[in-house]
Design an enzyme around this catalytic site. Structure first.
Site, short mmCIF file in Angstrom:
data_model
loop_
_atom_site.label_atom_id
_atom_site.label_comp_id
_atom_site.label_asym_id
_atom_site.label_seq_id
_atom_site.Cartn_x
_atom_site.Cartn_y
_atom_site.Cartn_z
N ASP A 150 0.83 -1.21 0.00
CA ASP A 150 0.00 0.00 0.00
C ASP A 150 0.86 1.26 0.00
O ASP A 150 1.84 1.35 0.74
CB ASP A 150 -0.89 0.02 1.24
CG ASP A 150 -1.88 -1.13 1.27
OD1 ASP A 150 -1.58 -2.19 0.72
OD2 ASP A 150 -2.97 -0.95 1.86
N HIS A 203 -1.07 4.54 -0.53
CA HIS A 203 -2.07 5.44 0.04
C HIS A 203 -1.70 6.93 -0.09
O HIS A 203 -1.74 7.68 0.89
CB HIS A 203 -2.32 5.10 1.51
CG HIS A 203 -3.27 3.95 1.70
ND1 HIS A 203 -4.56 3.96 1.22
CD2 HIS A 203 -3.11 2.74 2.29
CE1 HIS A 203 -5.15 2.83 1.51
NE2 HIS A 203 -4.29 2.05 2.15
N ASP A 241 -4.03 -0.30 -3.54
CA ASP A 241 -4.20 0.82 -2.60
C ASP A 241 -3.19 1.92 -2.86
O ASP A 241 -2.42 2.34 -1.98
CB ASP A 241 -4.10 0.32 -1.15
CG ASP A 241 -5.43 -0.24 -0.65
OD1 ASP A 241 -6.34 -0.44 -1.49
OD2 ASP A 241 -5.58 -0.46 0.55
N HIS A 244 -9.13 0.01 -2.24
CA HIS A 244 -9.33 1.46 -2.36
C HIS A 244 -9.35 1.93 -3.81
O HIS A 244 -9.60 3.12 -4.06
CB HIS A 244 -8.24 2.22 -1.59
CG HIS A 244 -8.53 2.32 -0.13
ND1 HIS A 244 -9.10 3.42 0.45
CD2 HIS A 244 -8.33 1.44 0.88
CE1 HIS A 244 -9.24 3.24 1.75
NE2 HIS A 244 -8.77 2.02 2.04
N ASP A 296 -25.36 2.69 37.34
CA ASP A 296 -25.60 3.64 38.44
C ASP A 296 -27.10 3.79 38.67
O ASP A 296 -27.68 4.86 38.45
CB ASP A 296 -24.96 4.99 38.08
CG ASP A 296 -25.10 6.02 39.20
OD1 ASP A 296 -25.20 5.60 40.37
OD2 ASP A 296 -25.11 7.23 38.90
N ASP A 322 -23.86 15.07 -4.85
CA ASP A 322 -23.25 16.11 -5.69
C ASP A 322 -22.74 15.48 -6.99
O ASP A 322 -21.54 15.34 -7.21
CB ASP A 322 -22.11 16.78 -4.92
CG ASP A 322 -21.44 17.89 -5.70
OD1 ASP A 322 -22.10 18.49 -6.57
OD2 ASP A 322 -20.25 18.15 -5.45
N ASP A 342 -22.64 16.53 -10.06
CA ASP A 342 -21.85 17.35 -10.98
C ASP A 342 -20.53 17.79 -10.37
O ASP A 342 -19.76 18.53 -10.99
CB ASP A 342 -22.65 18.57 -11.44
CG ASP A 342 -23.04 19.48 -10.28
OD1 ASP A 342 -22.80 19.10 -9.11
OD2 ASP A 342 -23.59 20.56 -10.54
N ASP A 371 -27.91 31.84 -0.11
CA ASP A 371 -28.20 31.69 -1.53
C ASP A 371 -28.95 30.40 -1.84
O ASP A 371 -29.15 30.04 -3.00
CB ASP A 371 -26.92 31.74 -2.36
CG ASP A 371 -25.97 30.59 -2.02
OD1 ASP A 371 -26.23 29.89 -1.01
OD2 ASP A 371 -24.98 30.40 -2.75
N GLU A 406 -17.03 23.59 3.21
CA GLU A 406 -17.16 24.51 4.33
C GLU A 406 -18.00 23.89 5.45
O GLU A 406 -17.72 24.06 6.63
CB GLU A 406 -17.80 25.83 3.87
CG GLU A 406 -16.88 26.69 3.01
CD GLU A 406 -17.51 28.02 2.66
OE1 GLU A 406 -18.65 28.27 3.12
OE2 GLU A 406 -16.87 28.81 1.95
#
Length: 734
Positions: free
Chosen positions: A187, A189, A216, A249, A568, A652, A654, A696, A703
């Protein structure tokens, strides 16, 4: 007045001479034995701390893989049992959508790199085909100097790689020459520094220096794209001397969670979508195994008691775009038109498990805000619990939570994939996902969630049946970069050093000569690690592991409180350390030595008793600055941060990095259905409004995920050379 040495001065100097001191031999021997005993105990403690740290990293890693596969299986379950009333159908089908994967004959039309212009200001490497040694060497040097290859050349290189890979067999056969050693790498990675170090030590691939790269290549590291381009360039240059095996992967679904998709879109924002589509085809066409001199089998993950190399050699590997699922009926029939309307037959990635691989956890409402005091009795009374509910009722509840409508008369429900296709898919899953175990037998690999654990008896049976001597595999990080098991017949090789953290492990590669005896070369790519003492290196890695573990504990706060309260019944707020360890293991299920870790995670206790509420408040985690009143929703977001990002990136389509508020709401409905957790529309709306900064109507995925990323508070510990007293505070008490 002169300077002279008197007789008395000579006697004093002789008395002060260390060489003149006579020490009895027995005393000297005892002193040497004491020093030796102390050093052995010191080294043993360091090794135990190192192993404990290793277990933390590995348990968290495998837990993440298991979560990802459970989420994927849940979507497959929805695809099998539900149809959408409107746009939800398209949302759910994103994971299985293949309609935008192009036909082989359409490559020139779909990915015409000739239409992409290279600007005059471009200062990176230029490629011309056929490739030459100097061109590929310049490409490697450019990546070493942090330059980027232009998208036109990337698409051209990928296109020619795909064309070549389609002509290659599922199992590559290599013959070692009398004077040639074959180099085998595990691997990588995304650790370009490790690959460059291997080339520096061992030489570039060539006819005299053949290589096998065992999967990988991508994910986790930040330079996965550069590694692929270098390996593909050498493959085109030396197609008979460079061999690439597929890893688990090399899968576009796995890439959504572990970083490669995000890396490509970040480096190529304009042409990233086109590059990713082409890489889907390339990954599916990578060979599955390599055999050297008909004696050494090299594959990424492992084998099972059902592994048959003759079946693997004959199957059509390019049909399996993702190894996480079997073929849909349309894919099995070769129909790639409108595959988003097709269904998949749900299969488990592990042997002997049902298709509906989901967490059987009690439902907990987060309507109320904190989510810490939801009452199971109240939930059962309101009809939201699972107890006593029939399968049909459960299906309707899942449909309601996901916003989907149940379809009982769809003709696709009974359109199952042929058994032969399912068997071929399982062969691929075992090759890519399995791990060895010390016990005999073959059992489902429930730790990872995919493939199997196979024992030495399975190794002997499979290798003897195919007249093989040795199995070389990767897939697992090893502290020294390699490890033998199964009486020396299975060898794991891992080539990404510093995989979990700086100093966590060495990388290694193998040189295999005509005698087929493996010779190992170990390395450590980080210069700062080589400059640290063993104690400093262990301490640094240990702190990183404990930080990751504290974050895991923080994200399970509600579940931990519920479990603590079971121990408890008098609501004293105090439990024993023994009960604390049992409760933490029940919730996190990481199989860690919690009582050993207690000193670092809990600190001092009074008479072996722990104030658990005070302990949870002391977990050093910085929360987001975004104000969200519903703390239960906030905890769900932290806990399933990676699952959310995976769903967002699937939606998502696009690859714009933006999703609409409606898609955001649908995502949370699907996640709440998967988690069997009721999340109110009001709570989701509050979360969406708090993160839509410019109002918007769309949310930036990067973000959003960064705003809710967990970061441990600074403890004032130096990064490169920790102070001894600080290190004593953070070391695992053994």
């Amino acid at each position: 007045m002169g300077c002279r040495v008197t007789k008395s001065n000579q006697q004093q100097l002789k008395a002060c001479d260390p060489g003149s001191i006579s020490v009895p031999a027995a005393t000297a021997m005892r002193a040497a034995l004491l020093i030796q005993r102390w050093y052995r105990q010191y080294a043993a403690r360091l090794e135990m701390r190192r192993r404990c740290t290793w277990n933390i990293f590995q348990s968290i890693e495998y837990s993440g893989q298991q979560d990802h596969i459970k989420l994927y299986n849940f979507f497959g379950y929805l695809m099998d049992h539900f149809t959408s009333a409107s746009s939800q159908r398209n949302l759910v089908s994103q994971m299985f959508r293949e309609s935008d994967v192009f036909q082989d004959v359409e490559w020139e039309r779909q990915f015409c790199y000739k239409d992409i212009e290279v600007p005059d200001v471009y200062a990176g490497p230029h490629l011309s085909f056929p490739l030459t040694v100097s061109t590929v060497t310049e490409l490697v040097d450019a990546f070493k100097n942090k330059q980027k290859l232009h998208a036109r050349y990337v698409l051209q290189l990928l296109g020619k790689t795909w064309t070549l890979l389609r002509l290659m067999p599922n199992i590559s056969h290599v013959c070692s020459c009398k004077h040639t050693e074959i180099t085998i790498c595990g691997d990588l990675h995304g650790h370009l520094e490790d690959l460059l170090l291997v080339f520096y030590k061992n030489g570039f691939p060539s006819a005299e220096t053949p290589y096998v790269f065992n999967g990988d290549f991508v994910d986790r590291g930040k330079e996965s794209m550069e590694i692929l381009l270098v390996l593909f360039a050498f493959l085109l240059l030396y197609p008979l001397d460079v061999h690439l095996n597929r890893g688990n992967h090399e899968d576009h679904i796995v890439n959504l969670r572990y970083g490669f998709t995000k890396e490509v879109l970040g480096k190529y924002p304009v042409h990233g979508k086109m590059i990713l589509k082409l890489l889907q085809k390339i990954f599916s066409c990578l060979p599955l195994a390599t055999v050297i001199d008909h004696k050494v089998l090299i594959l990424h993950g492992g084998i099972s008691d059902k592994t048959d190399l003759n079946v693997i050699a004959k199957l059509d590997r390019c049909r399996f775009v993702s190894a996480l699922r079997p073929l849909t009926r349309r894919e099995a029939d070769g129909d790639e038109e409108d595959m988003s309307a097709g269904r998949r037959r749900v299969q488990s990635l592990t042997h002997g498990l049902t298709g509906r691989a989901r967490q059987e956890l009690p439902r907990h409402s987060v309507h109320s805000g904190s989510g810490l005091t939801s009452c199971p009795r109240q939930e059962l009374h309101s009809g939201s619990g699972l107890t006593g509910r029939s399968v049909d009722e459960e299906l309707r509840e899942r449909r309601r939570l996901a916003g989907l409508s149940l379809s009982s008369d769809s003709p696709m429900n009974c359109a199952e994939v042929p058994e032969s296709d399912t068997d071929e898919w399982k062969q691929i899953v075992d090759v890519l996902w399995s791990d060895p175990m010390s016990q005999n037998g073959c059992v489902p690999n429930e730790v990872r969630g995919g493939g199997c654990y196979w024992g030495p008896d399975v190794t002997q049976e499979v290798l003897d049946r195919h007249k093989l001597k040795l199995l070389i595999r990767s897939h697992e990080c090893k502290q020294e970069g390699y490890e033998f098991c199964h009486n020396g017949r299975v060898l794991t090789i891992f080539s990404a050093s510093n995989y979990y953290d700086v100093g966590s492990n060495r990388g290694a590669y193998i040189r295999l000569g005509p005698d087929l005896i493996p010779h190992f070369k170990q390395f450590q790519a980080s210069r700062s690690t080589r400059e640290l003492t063993l104690r400093q290196s262990v301490g640094r890695t240990e702190r990183s592991a404990l930080q990751a573990l504290r974050m895991q504990l923080f994200t399970h706060t509600s579940a931990l409180i519920r479990e603590f309260q079971e121990y408890d019944p008098q609501c004293t707020g105090v439990i024993s350390v023994k009960h604390w360890a049992e409760a933490v293991e029940k919730v996190l299920r990481l199989s860690l030595p919690w009582r050993v870790l207690r000193a670092q995670l809990v600190g001092n206790t009074r008479d072996g008793m722990l104030n658990y509420q005070h302990w949870l408040n002391q977990l050093s985690v910085i929360q987001t600055h975004t104000e969200i009143a519903n703390t239960g929703l906030l905890e769900t977001l932290y806990k399933h941060h990676s699952n959310l990002e995976s769903i967002f990136r699937m939606i998502d389509t696009d690859h714009s990095g933006l999703i609409s508020l409606d898609e955001f709401h649908q995502t949370w409905r699907l996640l709440s259905s998967h988690l069997q957790t009721v999340i109110s529309d009001e709570a989701i709306a509050e979360l969406a409004d708090s993160i839509d900064f410019n109002k918007d109507g769309s949310i930036d995925i990067n973000e959003f995920m960064e705003a809710f990323r967990l970061v441990e508070q600074c403890r004032g510990v130096g990064e490169d050379e920790p102070a001894p007293e600080r290190e004593r505070e953070t070391q695992i008490d053994l």
